[in-house]
Design a protein around this motif. Structure first.
Motif, short mmCIF file in Angstrom:
data_model
loop_
_atom_site.label_atom_id
_atom_site.label_comp_id
_atom_site.label_asym_id
_atom_site.label_seq_id
_atom_site.Cartn_x
_atom_site.Cartn_y
_atom_site.Cartn_z
N GLU A 116 8.24 -8.60 -43.81
CA GLU A 116 9.21 -8.98 -42.79
C GLU A 116 10.26 -7.88 -42.62
O GLU A 116 10.84 -7.40 -43.61
N THR A 125 13.02 -9.52 -35.13
CA THR A 125 12.35 -9.63 -36.42
C THR A 125 10.87 -9.31 -36.23
O THR A 125 10.23 -9.79 -35.28
N ARG A 144 3.61 -9.27 -35.55
CA ARG A 144 4.19 -10.40 -34.80
C ARG A 144 5.69 -10.16 -34.65
O ARG A 144 6.39 -9.91 -35.63
N ARG A 146 9.46 -11.49 -33.15
CA ARG A 146 10.24 -12.66 -32.75
C ARG A 146 11.65 -12.22 -32.40
O ARG A 146 12.29 -11.49 -33.17
N ASN A 147 12.11 -12.65 -31.26
CA ASN A 147 13.47 -12.30 -30.83
C ASN A 147 14.45 -13.32 -31.39
O ASN A 147 14.56 -14.44 -30.89
N ASP A 148 15.14 -12.94 -32.44
CA ASP A 148 16.16 -13.80 -33.04
C ASP A 148 17.56 -13.45 -32.55
O ASP A 148 18.56 -13.93 -33.12
N LEU A 279 10.61 -11.02 -24.07
CA LEU A 279 10.90 -11.90 -25.20
C LEU A 279 12.30 -12.46 -25.04
O LEU A 279 13.29 -11.74 -25.22
N THR A 281 15.18 -15.41 -26.29
CA THR A 281 15.60 -15.86 -27.61
C THR A 281 14.59 -16.86 -28.17
O THR A 281 14.24 -17.85 -27.51
N GLY A 282 14.11 -16.58 -29.38
CA GLY A 282 13.16 -17.45 -30.05
C GLY A 282 11.72 -17.24 -29.67
O GLY A 282 10.83 -17.84 -30.27
N GLU A 283 11.44 -16.39 -28.67
CA GLU A 283 10.06 -16.18 -28.23
C GLU A 283 9.36 -15.13 -29.10
O GLU A 283 10.01 -14.25 -29.67
N GLU A 284 8.02 -15.23 -29.15
CA GLU A 284 7.22 -14.36 -30.02
C GLU A 284 6.12 -13.65 -29.22
O GLU A 284 5.69 -14.12 -28.18
N THR A 286 2.43 -11.34 -30.46
CA THR A 286 1.61 -10.77 -31.53
C THR A 286 0.67 -9.73 -30.95
O THR A 286 0.00 -9.98 -29.93
#
Length: 722
Positions: A116, A125, A144, A146-148, A279, A281-284, A286
Motif C-alpha cells: 500500500e 492511495t 489498484r 483509490r482516491n481518498d 476518479l 472521492t472514494g472511486e477506484e 485497477t
C-alpha cells in the motif's frame, strides 16, 4: 508445497518500512516469493518503495534502490512527468507515493503480496497487487488506485509493472513479435542499443530519454504486434519475458536508467489510446495485469509462461480432452453453407474422425447478394440455405454421426442492413460525439449496455439451449480505434476498455449457464490473441492463412502466445493435393488443436485414409499436449525459413514430440535436443503414419539428423526416454 520465503522484515504487515509523519524512512527491505521466484524490495532516498531484485532464489544480488524504479508511475491531468520524453517514468505522482503498509498471503497454489502506497498531497492511495503461482518463476502485477482525497483526479496513464536495474543495454537483445492478418507470431530480434543509443550520460549529467516503445491500438489488441516481448542477455542467456494482459490498448517500453535498463508495462494511455479515467472521492480503478517470467533461457521462459497461462485461465474439460474440430470454412465452403453442401461433408468428416463439426459464416444469410457480411445480427437460420426442415436437419445429422454441432457467430457486430440496427437503442452501440460508429458496413455493440447484453443472451440461449449447439466460434472482423464515448465515458479509450471487460464478463456468464459449451476466440484469425481473452475462452484461432506452405511459421510460433491445447491450427487437405501436400498440411497441426477442413467428401479412399491416420495419431498424443511446454530447437521461426521445428516436452521429460517442416534448402538437417542429450532415447516417426517421407537418426551427442528428401515435407517424431 514449497514454503514461503521468509519476510526478512519480520511481520507480514508493516515490516521495517516504518513511518514518521507524512514520510517513511528505511531500516531495511523485505523479500517475498517461493521456491522458484524471489522478489526483493527496498526504499530509495525519495521515500518510494522499489522492486530491486526479481530472479530465481540464489540469483544476482539486488540492485541499489537508486537504480530501480518506483513501484508505481502514473500521470494525471495537472500531475505530469518530471521531464519530457516518450517514457512514463519519473512522474510527479510516482515520486510522491510513499510506502504505508504491506501484507502477504496465499490462495490455493498462489502466493500474493499487496503493498500500500499513499500520496498525502492528493489523497491518492495505490495498492500494488503481486501474485505468483507456486513453483513458477512468473510474477503477475496490477495496481489498484483509490482516491481518498477531496478533489477529483483524471488519470492519463498507470503502470502495471515496473522493473529497473536490469543489465546495461549494451548486453541485451530485444525480442518482439509482429502479428498481422495471415502472418501471425513473427518474432524477431534486435540489439537494444539499436534504439536506445549510448549518449554518454556522464558528460550530460542526465540519463537518456530514449525508449523502445511498443503499443497496441484499437479493439484488435494483437493487431500489429503481440502484447509481449523479451530481453535476452548475450553470453549468459538470462531472459526476461513479459506479456500485457489487456483486451484493448496496451504499451510497454524499455529504456536506459542509472547505467542499467528498465522495463515498464502499461495498459492503455492517453498519449497512445486516448484513454483517461476520472476518479472522484472514494472511486477506484485497477490496471490491466502485467506478467513477467525470468529464466536462464528463452525456451525455459516460454515454458514458464505457458504453465502460468494454464494456471490463470478458467477451468474447462476441453483443455484436457482436445477434441478434433472440423470447420467448413477454410478453403472449403468459404461462407456459403447449404443443406445440400453440408450433409456429405458432415458424413465425410465423421468418417475421418472429427468430433466437433462447426458450420461457419453464412448460415443466417437469406439474401442472394452476400448479406452474411452487412446483414448480421439477428442470428436466425436462413430458410433459403436450409429449405426443408431448416438448420435442424444439419444439426441433427451432425449429432447422428457422433459429433457435437457448432456454429459461427460474430456477436459484437450488427450489420447496417440488419433490423437490429434500428431496433436496439442508440446507446447500445459504439459512438463518438453522439454519432453511431460504422465500420465496413457494421455497427459495434457496447456490451456495457443492458439491451446489447440481453439481445446476445437471447441469441446464445436459443442456439445453445434450444438447438443443442455445443461449440461456438466467436469471430470479430472489424477494428474500432480509439473506442467509444458512451454516456459516462471520459475518453474513447476508457470506453473501449470498459466494453472489452464487459465482453469477457458476458462470455464468463455464458459459460456459467452452459458449462459444457466450448468457445473458440477468433478475430480475423489471431488479431485478438491476448492473455485476458485466452483466460476465458477454450480455443484461440491462430490465423486465417489459406496457403499450406505459409502456415508452418505461424503454427511453429503459435505456442509462444497460446498453450498448445488452445491454439487452433488449420489443416485443410484437398482432393487435388498430392500425398505429400496432404501430409504436410495435416502434419503442421498435430502439436496444436487440429482444425480440420477441406473437401473430404470429394476424396478418394486412399486420400481419406491419410486424413484418418493423421487423426488417429493426434488422438494418441493429445493428452500429452495438454501438459507439455514448447521449445524451439532451431530458435523461433522466421517467415521465410526453409526448415522449421517445434518441440513439446512433458513435465518429466520422458516424452518429447517434435514437428519438423522442410519448405526448401538441403535435404538434411541437424537438430540439437539439449534436454535429452545425456539420456537413452527411443525415436519414432508418428507422421506420416504410412510410408514416412523421411528419416531421423540420433547421433552420439544426442542431436537428431533429420532427412526429408522432398519438399514440402513434414515429420512428427516422438522421443521417449527413461
Amino acid at each position: 508445497m514449497p514454503g514461503l520465503l521468509p519476510v526478512t522484515s519480520g511481520p507480514s504487515r508493516g515490516g521495517t518500512l516504518s513511518g514518521r509523519g507524512d514520510g517513511f524512512s528505511v531500516r531495511g527491505g523485505f523479500s517475498w516469493g517461493h521456491c522458484a521466484l524471489r522478489a526483493e524490495f527496498a526504499v530509495a532516498a525519495d521515500g518510494t518503495p522499489r522492486l530491486v531484485g526479481l530472479d530465481r532464489p540464489g540469483g544476482p544480488r539486488p540492485v541499489d534502490p537508486e537504480s530501480a524504479l518506483p513501484l508505481v508511475e502514473l500521470t494525471a491531468l495537472g500531475h505530469g512527468s518530471g521531464w519530457s520524453g516518450t517514457r512514463f517514468t519519473g512522474t510527479a505522482l510516482g515520486t510522491r507515493l510513499k510506502y504505508r503498509d504491506h501484507r502477504t498471503g496465499r490462495r490455493g497454489d498462489w502466493r500474493w503480496l499487496h503493498i500500500e502506497l499513499h500520496d498525502p498531497d492528493t489523497g491518492l492511495t495505490a495498492f500494488v497487487e503481486l501474485t505468483s503461482p507456486d513453483g513458477l518463476p512468473v510474477l503477475r502485477s496490477r495496481v489498484r488506485l483509490r482516491n481518498d482525497g477531496i478533489d477529483p483526479l483524471a488519470l492519463q496513464s498507470v503502470s502495471s509493472l515496473l522493473l529497473g536495474g536490469l543489465p546495461a543495454p549494451d548486453t541485451l537483445d530485444v525480442l518482439r513479435a509482429r502479428n498481422d492478418w495471415l502472418a501471425e507470431c513473427r518474432w524477431y530480434t534486435e540489439p537494444l542499443r539499436g534504439t536506445v543509443a549510448d549518449i554518454n550520460g556522464a558528460v550530460h549529467g542526465h540519463a537518456s530519454r530514449a525508449a523502445l516503445v511498443l503499443a497496441g491500438r484499437g479493439s484488435w489488441p494483437t493487431d500489429g504486434h503481440l502484447p509481449m516481448g523479451a530481453l535476452a542477455e548475450r553470453g549468459s542467456g538470462r531472459t526476461w519475458l513479459w506479456q500485457v494482459e489487456s483486451p484493448a490498448g496496451w504499451r510497454w517500453d524499455l529504456g536506459e536508467s542509472a547505467h542499467g535498463t528498465h522495463l515498464a508495462l502499461n495498459g492503455p494511455t492517453d498519449a497512445e489510446h486516448q484513454w483517461r479515467v476520472g476518479l472522484g472521492t472514494g472511486e477506484e480503478f485497477t490496471t490491466v495485469p502485467g506478467v513477467l517470467a525470468v529464466a536462464s533461457g528463452l525456451d525455459e521462459a516460454m515454458g514458464a509462461l505457458t504453465s502460468y497461462r494454464r494456471a490463470v485461465r478458467r477451468p474447462h474439460s476441453d483443455h484436457n480432452t482436445l477434441p478434433v474440430v472440423f470447420n467448413d470454412y477454410m478453403n472449403t465452403l468459404m461462407g456459403d453453407p447449404t443443406t445440400e453442401k453440408l450433409l456429405p461433408l458432415i458424413d465425410a468428416a465423421a468418417e475421418a474422425g472429427a468430433e466437433f463439426f462447426c458450420v461457419d459464416a453464412g448460415w443466417y444469410d437469406d439474401s442472394a447478394d452476400g448479406g452474411w457480411w452487412d446483414g448480421v445480427g439477428e442470428w436466425l437460420p436462413s430458410t433459403r440455405r436450409f429449405p426443408d426442415g431448416g438448420i435442424g436437419v444439419v444439426l441433427d445429422r451432425i449429432r447422428e454421426r457422433g459429433m457435437v454441432p457448432g456454429l459461427w457467430l460474430e456477436p459484437e457486430v450488427v450489420g447496417v442492413r440488419s433490423p437490429l440496427a434500428a431496433a436496439l437503442p442508440p446507446d447500445a452501440f459504439f459512438q463518438r460525439d453522439g454519432i453511431r460508429l460504422t465500420e465496413q458496413g457494421r455497427h459495434q455493440l457496447d456490451l456495457r449496455h443492458p439491451a446489447a447484453r440481453a439481445h446476445l443472451d437471447t441469441a446464445i440461449d436459443r442456439i445453445v439451449g434450444e438447438w443443442g449447439v455445443g461449440y461456438l466460434k466467436l469471430d470479430y472482423n472489424i477494428v474500432i480505434a480509439p473506442g467509444t464515448t458512451a454516456p459516462g465515458d471520459l475518453s474513447p479509450g476508457a470506453g473501449l476498455l470498459g466494453h472489452a471487460y464487459a465482453y469477457l464478463d458476458w462470455l464468463s456468464e455464458v459459460l456459467d449457464r452452459h458449462p459444457h459449451l466450448v468457445i473458440e476466440n477468433c478475430a480475423s484469425g489471431g488479431m485478438r490473441m491476448d492473455g485476458a481473452t485466452l483466460a476465458v475462452t477454450q480455443l484461440q484461432s491462430t490465423s486465417d492463412q489459406q496457403d499450406p506452405l505459409r502456415y508452418p511459421p505461424i503454427a511453429a510460433a503459435a505456442p509462444s502466445a497460446v498453450p498448445p491445447e488452445q491454439g487452433a491450427v488449420w489443416a485443410y487437405p484437398q482432393p487435388e493435393y498430392d500425398d505429400d501436400l496432404i501430409q504436410f498440411t495435416l502434419g503442421g497441426a498435430l502439436l496444436g488443436r487440429i482444425h480440420l477442413s477441406g473437401h473430404l467428401d470429394r476424396m478418394t479412399k486412399h486420400q481419406l485414409a491419410l486424413v484418418q491416420y493423421a487423426l488417429v495419431t493426434y488422438k494418441s498424443i493429445r493428452r500429452d499436449l495438454a501438459r507439455a511446454v514448447p521449445f524451439w530447437p532451431l530458435g523461433l521461426p522466421g517467415w521465410t525459413d526453409e526448415w522449421l521445428a517445434l518441440g513439446m516436452r512433458s513435465p518429466d521429460d520422458r516424452t518429447t514430440y517434435l514437428t519438423v517442416w522442410r519448405r526448401g534448402g538441403h535435404r538434411e538437417l541437424r537438430l540439437p535436443i539439449d534436454h535429452l542429450a545425456d539420456r537413452e532415447v527411443r525415436v519414432e516417426i508418428l507422421h506420416p503414419s504410412s510410408a514416412p517421407a523421411g528419416s531421423v537418426v540420433r547421433d552420439e551427442d544426442g542431436a537428431l539428423r533429420v532427412t526429408l528428401p522432398r519438399t514440402p515435407g513434414v515429420l512428427l517424431v516422438r522421443l521417449s526416454s527413461t
